[in-house]
Design a protein around this motif. Sequence first.
Motif, PDB file in Angstrom:
ATOM      1  N   THR A  32     -29.822  63.285  12.612  1.00  0.00           N
ATOM      2  CA  THR A  32     -28.735  62.302  12.573  1.00  0.00           C
ATOM      3  C   THR A  32     -28.848  61.402  11.354  1.00  0.00           C
ATOM      4  O   THR A  32     -27.856  61.139  10.649  1.00  0.00           O
ATOM      5  CB  THR A  32     -28.741  61.443  13.856  1.00  0.00           C
ATOM      6  OG1 THR A  32     -28.562  62.295  14.996  1.00  0.00           O
ATOM      7  CG2 THR A  32     -27.623  60.411  13.830  1.00  0.00           C
ATOM      8  N   GLU A  33     -30.063  60.921  11.085  1.00  0.00           N
ATOM      9  CA  GLU A  33     -30.269  60.047   9.932  1.00  0.00           C
ATOM     10  C   GLU A  33     -30.053  60.774   8.616  1.00  0.00           C
ATOM     11  O   GLU A  33     -29.650  60.165   7.614  1.00  0.00           O
ATOM     12  CB  GLU A  33     -31.672  59.448   9.988  1.00  0.00           C
ATOM     13  CG  GLU A  33     -31.874  58.484  11.147  1.00  0.00           C
ATOM     14  CD  GLU A  33     -33.284  57.952  11.237  1.00  0.00           C
ATOM     15  OE1 GLU A  33     -34.160  58.481  10.496  1.00  0.00           O
ATOM     16  OE2 GLU A  33     -33.529  57.021  12.033  1.00  0.00           O
ATOM     17  N   ALA A  34     -30.303  62.083   8.614  1.00  0.00           N
ATOM     18  CA  ALA A  34     -30.126  62.873   7.390  1.00  0.00           C
ATOM     19  C   ALA A  34     -28.695  63.357   7.220  1.00  0.00           C
ATOM     20  O   ALA A  34     -28.364  64.017   6.225  1.00  0.00           O
ATOM     21  CB  ALA A  34     -31.075  64.068   7.393  1.00  0.00           C
ATOM     22  N   GLY A  35     -27.820  63.073   8.192  1.00  0.00           N
ATOM     23  CA  GLY A  35     -26.424  63.495   8.098  1.00  0.00           C
ATOM     24  C   GLY A  35     -26.192  64.930   8.530  1.00  0.00           C
ATOM     25  O   GLY A  35     -25.111  65.480   8.304  1.00  0.00           O
ATOM     26  N   GLY A  36     -27.181  65.541   9.188  1.00  0.00           N
ATOM     27  CA  GLY A  36     -27.034  66.915   9.657  1.00  0.00           C
ATOM     28  C   GLY A  36     -26.573  66.978  11.092  1.00  0.00           C
ATOM     29  O   GLY A  36     -26.255  65.964  11.713  1.00  0.00           O
ATOM     30  N   ASP A  37     -26.521  68.185  11.637  1.00  0.00           N
ATOM     31  CA  ASP A  37     -26.123  68.370  13.029  1.00  0.00           C
ATOM     32  C   ASP A  37     -27.364  68.268  13.912  1.00  0.00           C
ATOM     33  O   ASP A  37     -28.220  69.156  13.877  1.00  0.00           O
ATOM     34  CB  ASP A  37     -25.452  69.733  13.208  1.00  0.00           C
ATOM     35  CG  ASP A  37     -24.797  69.889  14.578  1.00  0.00           C
ATOM     36  OD1 ASP A  37     -25.286  69.248  15.534  1.00  0.00           O
ATOM     37  OD2 ASP A  37     -23.817  70.633  14.699  1.00  0.00           O
ATOM     38  N   PRO A  38     -27.497  67.208  14.696  1.00  0.00           N
ATOM     39  CA  PRO A  38     -28.715  67.039  15.510  1.00  0.00           C
ATOM     40  C   PRO A  38     -28.891  68.108  16.574  1.00  0.00           C
ATOM     41  O   PRO A  38     -30.020  68.393  16.994  1.00  0.00           O
ATOM     42  CB  PRO A  38     -28.526  65.654  16.141  1.00  0.00           C
ATOM     43  CG  PRO A  38     -27.047  65.438  16.157  1.00  0.00           C
ATOM     44  CD  PRO A  38     -26.535  66.117  14.916  1.00  0.00           C
ATOM     45  N   PHE A  39     -27.788  68.732  16.996  1.00  0.00           N
ATOM     46  CA  PHE A  39     -27.900  69.743  18.041  1.00  0.00           C
ATOM     47  C   PHE A  39     -28.534  71.036  17.525  1.00  0.00           C
ATOM     48  O   PHE A  39     -29.127  71.789  18.288  1.00  0.00           O
ATOM     49  CB  PHE A  39     -26.532  70.017  18.666  1.00  0.00           C
ATOM     50  CG  PHE A  39     -25.986  68.841  19.425  1.00  0.00           C
ATOM     51  CD1 PHE A  39     -26.530  68.479  20.648  1.00  0.00           C
ATOM     52  CD2 PHE A  39     -24.952  68.077  18.901  1.00  0.00           C
ATOM     53  CE1 PHE A  39     -26.046  67.385  21.351  1.00  0.00           C
ATOM     54  CE2 PHE A  39     -24.456  66.983  19.597  1.00  0.00           C
ATOM     55  CZ  PHE A  39     -25.008  66.626  20.814  1.00  0.00           C
TER      56      PHE A  39
END
Length: 460
Positions: free
Chosen positions: A420-427
């Motif tokens: 989330t912090e990196a702007g990616g998809d956490p799922f």
Amino acid sequence: MTTSPTTGHERAGILAPAYLATTIAVFALIAFNAFEAMAVTTVMPTISRDLDGLGLYALAFAAPLASGVVGMVAAGQWSDRRGPATPLLVSLVLFSIGVLTCGLAPSMEVLVGGRVVQGLGTGALIVSLYVVVGVVYPARLQPSIFASFAAAWVLPSLFGPAVAALVADVFGWRWVFLGVVALVALAAALLAPVVPALRTWTAEDGAAAPRTRLAWAVGAAVMVLAVELLGSSGFVLAAVPAIVLVLVAIRPLTPRGTLLAGRGLPSVIGTRGLMSAAFFCCQAYVVLALQELWGLSPGQAGIALTVVGVVWASASQLQARLRDHLTSERAMQIGTAMLLGAAALLWVSVWQHLSFWLAGGAFVIAGAGMGLGFTRTGVAMLAASSDTDRGFNSSALSIADSLGAALALSLCGIGFTAATEAGGDPFLAVFGVAIVCAIGAVVTASRTPCRPIGPSSAPV
């Protein structure tokens, strides 16, 4: 040497008069516990938003699993010395206190604390029930009674998510917890006629379990929770030693060779832990993913839990019917392969933004794999146990179950926050953890036994 009180009933089924009261009691206990689990999983996204605690989402699931290990070890030692009656009663009290705390929690932190207490009760309950099965039922009926454990999830799976969503919408999510207290009282009433018979059984020949195992259990539980708290707070490097300490603590709590996937009972225990880790990573986040990525309501997302519960129970009934034609080793191999395929399909569904039907279908496949293979880990464990170590091995099986899932969920929490912090998809990070665990399960399942492996498995 203590013997099971089943002599003279070799031809009876689990609903025969000799077993009926016990069967009803254990079925009810599993069913009420299942209802709570399904209901809370359905409303946890709502709870985390209402209490502004999305950062503790994974911990809310990992906490009861981790603390459950302490209850498991205590119940295993207690059962080996005095029988399973008193641990069963104590587990219900602890569970009730935890549920009440959750229902009245003013913050996510307090709710997590309540989940810790609830986990102590749940852990003690599960181990006690495994000991009851080993004591009361002959080996030929054990696949059937374990299948009934899965069947006990059917009604909670059918109605639990919908009821939880409705209660949360009309009365508030707190009543999802508070309403469970009444179910616990009913379970205690059903259990009462069974307790006197269980009190007559004691493992007089069993060796006293080292008290240090309880200390190791506490250490393992604390370190599992520390992994998630440290990692999600940005101290990822500090979480690495905590993971190492978890593995160190697991060693005295499980049969020799479990961490190295030794052949026989150690790999049965390992398979249980890794299957639990892979599946519950999916279960904890699939409802949140269906809401966040595909815009489903809590009730709609909960349908996935309903279908999976039914499929799990159906697959478990199937393995019981095939007990004379399908070895436990083969059942675990098939189940872990299905679980791996399901986790991979769920990951691809998120990656490629495919239909929510495909994501839900993948989760259903995972449930079928669990019903087929997960159930047989209990059968294989009991086949390898004697009266003197049945409690330890039952405890080890459940410890692997809970610690595997708790540690994996902690890693999911770290991955979710980092992505989330990196702007990616956490799922993608979450379901990636599930894939890794499922691969491990496939490996350990290939090393499980298909025949009794003897009672000398406990650490010295």
